[in-house]
Write a protein that holds these residues in place. Sequence first.
Motif, PDB file in Angstrom:
ATOM      1  N   LYS A 134      11.494  22.204   4.405  1.00 17.95           N
ATOM      2  CA  LYS A 134      12.495  22.140   5.451  1.00 17.95           C
ATOM      3  C   LYS A 134      12.062  21.144   6.529  1.00 17.95           C
ATOM      4  O   LYS A 134      10.876  20.945   6.761  1.00 17.95           O
ATOM      5  N   SER A 135      13.039  20.567   7.191  1.00 13.45           N
ATOM      6  CA  SER A 135      12.745  19.672   8.309  1.00 13.45           C
ATOM      7  C   SER A 135      12.296  20.511   9.498  1.00 13.45           C
ATOM      8  O   SER A 135      12.812  21.603   9.727  1.00 13.45           O
ATOM      9  N   PRO A 136      11.346  20.009  10.284  1.00 13.38           N
ATOM     10  CA  PRO A 136      10.948  20.752  11.484  1.00 13.38           C
ATOM     11  C   PRO A 136      12.062  20.709  12.532  1.00 13.38           C
ATOM     12  O   PRO A 136      12.866  19.779  12.548  1.00 13.38           O
ATOM     13  N   PRO A 137      12.140  21.711  13.403  1.00 16.54           N
ATOM     14  CA  PRO A 137      13.195  21.719  14.416  1.00 16.54           C
ATOM     15  C   PRO A 137      12.920  20.695  15.522  1.00 16.54           C
ATOM     16  O   PRO A 137      11.797  20.221  15.690  1.00 16.54           O
ATOM     17  N   ALA A 138      13.956  20.380  16.266  1.00 19.27           N
ATOM     18  CA  ALA A 138      13.802  19.498  17.423  1.00 19.27           C
ATOM     19  C   ALA A 138      12.990  20.226  18.487  1.00 19.27           C
ATOM     20  O   ALA A 138      13.197  21.417  18.740  1.00 19.27           O
ATOM     21  N   LEU A 139      12.045  19.525  19.106  1.00 18.46           N
ATOM     22  CA  LEU A 139      11.160  20.112  20.106  1.00 18.46           C
ATOM     23  C   LEU A 139      11.407  19.497  21.467  1.00 18.46           C
ATOM     24  O   LEU A 139      11.582  18.281  21.588  1.00 18.46           O
ATOM     25  N   LEU A 140      11.398  20.322  22.500  1.00 24.77           N
ATOM     26  CA  LEU A 140      11.560  19.884  23.879  1.00 24.77           C
ATOM     27  C   LEU A 140      10.333  20.314  24.663  1.00 24.77           C
ATOM     28  O   LEU A 140       9.937  21.479  24.605  1.00 24.77           O
TER      29      LEU A 140
END
Length: 179
Positions: A134-140
């Motif tokens: 799976k692609s990693p989630p967007a991080l802020l």
Amino acid sequence: MEATFDNKTNVLNARIRAMHDNSVLYTLRTNHGYRGRKVTLLCDTNPAPGTAATVGAIHWQENTLEVMGHRKPCAELKRHSGRFFNRTRHWRWSSERKEYEILYEREEWKATLNHNMLIAGRFSVPFRPHLFSKSPPALLHLTKTALAEDEVFLILVFVYCEARRQDRTNSYIGDVGGW
């Protein structure tokens, strides 16, 4: 503050979750109309008593940002500097606030202060399809200086810049119009 976006393919319709306890901090919702996006709302999930849940908005057709009920056009908030191949974007909410230089490199947006000497925030959007994982989630990630003054403004600027970047590519998955 370190947070993730739970919708990996569309940052315009996602919940922003804290990294340490996975609680929802903000919710992003985008309304679409006949001619594309209308408004993206940034809602606080735990507002203080007596305050509105909507803390920010991006009005796409008017090209304005709204923070805590105050609306300003993007042309007033951003400026470009540099030459054709070395252009930088600068964003500032008001003349009393700090000016952030926003740049995109290696699948990550960075907001820096003092001519790239101090990183105020990062927004990484790793979207490369993987065959077996799976692609990693967007991080802020926002630092204490950004959290104290411009938390909502920087979140909106990061989302605005990423949506505009995805609009310019052919591989934008969240587009309802599509090819």
